[in-house]
Scaffold this motif. Structure first.
Motif, mmCIF file in Angstrom:
data_model
loop_
_atom_site.group_PDB
_atom_site.id
_atom_site.type_symbol
_atom_site.label_atom_id
_atom_site.label_comp_id
_atom_site.label_asym_id
_atom_site.label_seq_id
_atom_site.Cartn_x
_atom_site.Cartn_y
_atom_site.Cartn_z
ATOM 1 N N HIS A 161 -39.273 -43.990 26.415
ATOM 2 C CA HIS A 161 -38.932 -42.662 26.930
ATOM 3 C C HIS A 161 -39.382 -42.516 28.382
ATOM 4 O O HIS A 161 -40.561 -42.682 28.702
ATOM 5 N N VAL A 162 -38.445 -42.200 29.250
ATOM 6 C CA VAL A 162 -38.754 -41.905 30.642
ATOM 7 C C VAL A 162 -38.118 -40.579 31.011
ATOM 8 O O VAL A 162 -37.251 -40.070 30.304
ATOM 9 N N SER A 163 -38.553 -40.034 32.134
ATOM 10 C CA SER A 163 -37.936 -38.803 32.616
ATOM 11 C C SER A 163 -36.483 -39.063 32.964
ATOM 12 O O SER A 163 -36.124 -40.107 33.501
ATOM 13 N N ASP A 189 -33.144 -41.470 15.495
ATOM 14 C CA ASP A 189 -32.171 -40.440 15.090
ATOM 15 C C ASP A 189 -31.862 -39.472 16.219
ATOM 16 O O ASP A 189 -31.047 -38.555 16.051
ATOM 17 N N GLY A 190 -32.508 -39.667 17.385
ATOM 18 C CA GLY A 190 -32.199 -38.845 18.558
ATOM 19 C C GLY A 190 -32.792 -37.454 18.529
ATOM 20 O O GLY A 190 -32.471 -36.636 19.398
ATOM 21 N N LYS A 191 -33.650 -37.156 17.554
ATOM 22 C CA LYS A 191 -34.235 -35.826 17.472
ATOM 23 C C LYS A 191 -35.267 -35.615 18.586
ATOM 24 O O LYS A 191 -35.916 -36.552 19.023
ATOM 25 N N THR A 192 -35.397 -34.355 19.005
ATOM 26 C CA THR A 192 -36.402 -34.015 20.013
ATOM 27 C C THR A 192 -37.790 -34.047 19.381
ATOM 28 O O THR A 192 -37.995 -33.487 18.292
ATOM 29 N N GLU A 193 -38.716 -34.703 20.044
ATOM 30 C CA GLU A 193 -40.072 -34.824 19.523
ATOM 31 C C GLU A 193 -41.061 -34.108 20.431
ATOM 32 O O GLU A 193 -40.838 -33.976 21.627
ATOM 33 N N CYS A 239 -44.448 -39.661 24.298
ATOM 34 C CA CYS A 239 -44.964 -39.581 25.665
ATOM 35 C C CYS A 239 -44.046 -40.361 26.605
ATOM 36 O O CYS A 239 -43.114 -41.043 26.161
ATOM 37 N N THR A 240 -44.292 -40.248 27.886
ATOM 38 C CA THR A 240 -43.492 -40.975 28.862
ATOM 39 C C THR A 240 -44.163 -42.291 29.232
ATOM 40 O O THR A 240 -45.359 -42.501 28.999
#
Length: 596
Positions: A280-282, A318-322, A328-329
């Motif tokens: 995960h990155v910005s 599943d692409g859900k928002t966590e 974390c990034t």
């Protein structure tokens, strides 16, 4: 401060502001012009606290009547607390107040401690009676009750103020330069050398003029001079307000760190991805990045060390928002990796500072048993002998910057001449010989004292080499460590990581107290209380204690060589702030740089 991007993403575009919160202008704010005001406080604050700390054992032993070993522990605990509290100052600065406001608050806290020390030293009713006033052969009365409370309150007000000032003096001055700019990087390195020069100048004045005042005019006048000097430093700091580039606080620096560990633990059963695109990155960073190349999340590139932490930035399939406590990034994770990576380097400097503790305690007492008179009859205060290395260093530091750095740069291609870690290594190796010199001189002093039936004939200048050797060692180690920690910090953590340098001093002085107690315990016998248990150095075995420290220092150096050889820089930091980026680091893998 104007910030672009999601604060939880780790991608922030830093905009420095002036004292009114407006964006800074390049032609008005920052640079060496602004840093000079900070360096002034560095010099004056060092004058004030060094005059107290370096001669404090004389005050608590002679005036407050604590036993010698307890007096040494009071001094080492005080100085250790000063440096330990630097973590508090770094945290408050980065999280809530910013460097400048933190310095204003705690500068006046330190000033109040000096004033309280001056009042106690001046008023006889706040101190125990003089030994020559004790009748019937009783022992001198040790300070207790409210007298001890006032002493420790004053000392720890000074400790709180100075501890919170120290990392912010360094970081505010360094913030006046752009770390990512290659031209500014050289100026930043020059700044650290200049800051150490200001430190040496402050120490020199403290150990000569201010200690002389304490010795000849009384500790009350000496503490009063320290308070006045501190006041001058604060006036200088305030005078530079309109020139400073300020970095605003970003909230608690511990929350993002805690989030990384919590998220990594929650996803501990998942397998670390081989494809960096799963991290995960910005969304604002690293657009159109090629597959399997280093992920640049605003500031920090992804590296392959401590891979278990990468689980914290694994995106859900599943692409859900966590929540931030589950995802974390890359930038957050890499900052935690940096903190973990520097811990062994930090640990290897603790023994170095334990040696420093001996020079400020037992070596001062060592000098007090020797002939302190010069040829013309002038008597040298034992604490002033510590000024010898600083007399040398105020000439050596400029020579290092103007001659040795350019010469080394031609050989190594590094803007700083040698890397900060190489500089630390040189200092740690040289420090061993300081204790070797101290042990040899103490052996000679004890033999001389026994032959002369305790007549003081051996010159105090015999202990000068141990101070000179350590002074050279400190020039390499202290400056190298400050530069290393500052350059290894990302935006928003400069003060806290810089504080780790001072925390090493703290642990070194605390370790000294532990070693003194431990050595006394294991060397005690039915007929003797231990190597350092007597109040008479002629009966103690300080020489054996010094040999033990020399051995520990040499072992510590080889331990440092091991850890520094395997240390790896984050390529996004090493490219702009350390030295030229390793081409291999651009290809997805971070290779080790040889430090020693």
């Amino acid at each position: 401060m104007k910030v672009k991007g999601d604060s939880m993403s780790g991608f922030m575009e830093e905009v420095s502001v002036d004292w009114k919160g407006r964006p800074c202008r390049a032609n008005k704010h920052g640079g060496m012009t602004a840093a000079v005001f900070v360096l002034g406080l560095q010099a004056f604050e060092m004058m004030a606290i060094a005059a107290v700390g370096n001669n404090l054992i004389t005050y608590v032993f002679n005036e407050m009547h604590f036993p010698l070993s307890k007096s040494a522990n009071i001094v080492t605990n005080f100085i250790g607390t000063v440096f330990l509290l630097s973590l508090v100052g770094g945290f408050i600065s980065d999280s809530y107040l910013g460097s400048f406001r933190t310095m204003l608050v705690f500068g006046f806290v330190e000033l109040s401690g000096f004033i309280l020390l001056c009042i106690q030293a001046h008023l006889p009713q706040l101190r125990p009676p003089r030994c020559d006033m004790v009748s019937d052969g009783d022992h001198c009365e040790e300070a207790n009750g409210y007298k001890a409370i006032i002493l420790f309150l004053a000392l720890y007000l000074v400790a709180l103020g100075s501890g919170c000032l120290k990392p912010n003096i360094i970081s505010l001055g360094a913030d006046q330069f752009t770390k990512a700019d290659s031209k500014q990087s050289k100026k930043l390195s020059t700044y650290f050398n200049t800051a150490y020069f200001a430190f040496c100048l402050g120490e020199l004045v403290a150990l000569t003029l201010l200690v002389w005042v304490q010795t000849h005019s009384g500790m009350d006048v000496g503490f009063g001079v320290s308070a006045a000097v501190m006041g001058i430093g604060m006036i200088g700091l305030i005078s530079g307000t309109v020139f400073y580039r300020n970095k605003q606080p970003r909230g608690s620096i511990f929350t993002p760190i805690a989030q990384v560990f919590v998220a990594a633990i929650r996803k501990r059963k998942q397998i670390c991805p081989s494809n960096v695109e799963m991290l995960h990155v910005s969304q604002r960073s690293a657009p159109n990045q090629a597959p399997n190349t280093p992920v640049n999340d605003g500031n920090l590139l992804h590296t392959n060390k401590f891979r278990f932490l990468d689980k914290a930035c694994m995106k859900s399939q599943d692409g859900k928002t966590e929540s931030p406590w589950r995802l974390c990034t890359v930038s957050q994770v890499e900052q935690v990796k940096i903190i973990i990576s520097v811990v062994p380097i930090f640990g290897c400097t603790i023994i170095f500072n334990t040696i420093l503790a001996q020079l400020q305690t037992f070596s001062v007492q060592q000098g007090s048993t020797m002939n302190a008179h010069t040829i013309n009859g002038f008597k040298i205060p034992p604490a002033s002998l510590q000024s010898i290395p600083y007399i040398m260093l105020i000439f050596l530091v400029p020579l290092y910057e103007t001659l040795l750095v350019p010469l080394a740069t031609k050989i190594t291609g590094n803007d700083s001449g040698i890397t900060p870690l190489q500089r630390v290594g040189v200092g740690l190796f040289v420090a061993t010989f300081s204790m070797v010199s101290a042990a040899m001189v103490e052996t000679k002093r004890r033999v001389s004292a026994s032959h002369d039936h305790n007549n003081v004939t051996m010159s105090i200048f015999w202990i000068a080499p141990q101070f000179i050797i350590f002074g050279v060692s400190e020039m390499f180690t202290a400056v190298g460590l400050l530069e290393f920690f500052y350059k290894q910090s990302s935006e928003g953590m400069q003060s806290f990581l810089t504080a780790m340098t001072y925390c090493s001093y703290s642990f070194g002085f605390y370790l000294s107290s532990i070693l003194v107690s431990f050595v006394n315990k294991i060397t005690a016998s039915s007929s003797h209380g231990g190597w350092l248990s007597e109040n008479d150095l002629n009966k103690d075995r300080l020489d054996l204690f010094y040999w033990m420290l020399a051995a520990l220092s040499l072992i510590n150096f080889f331990n440092y060589v091991f850890w520094s050889t395997f240390f790896t820089y984050n390529p996004s930091l090493s490219a702009g702030a350390q030295h030229h980026e390793d081409p291999k680091a651009r290809q997805g893998g971070l290779e080790a740089y040889d430090m020693i």
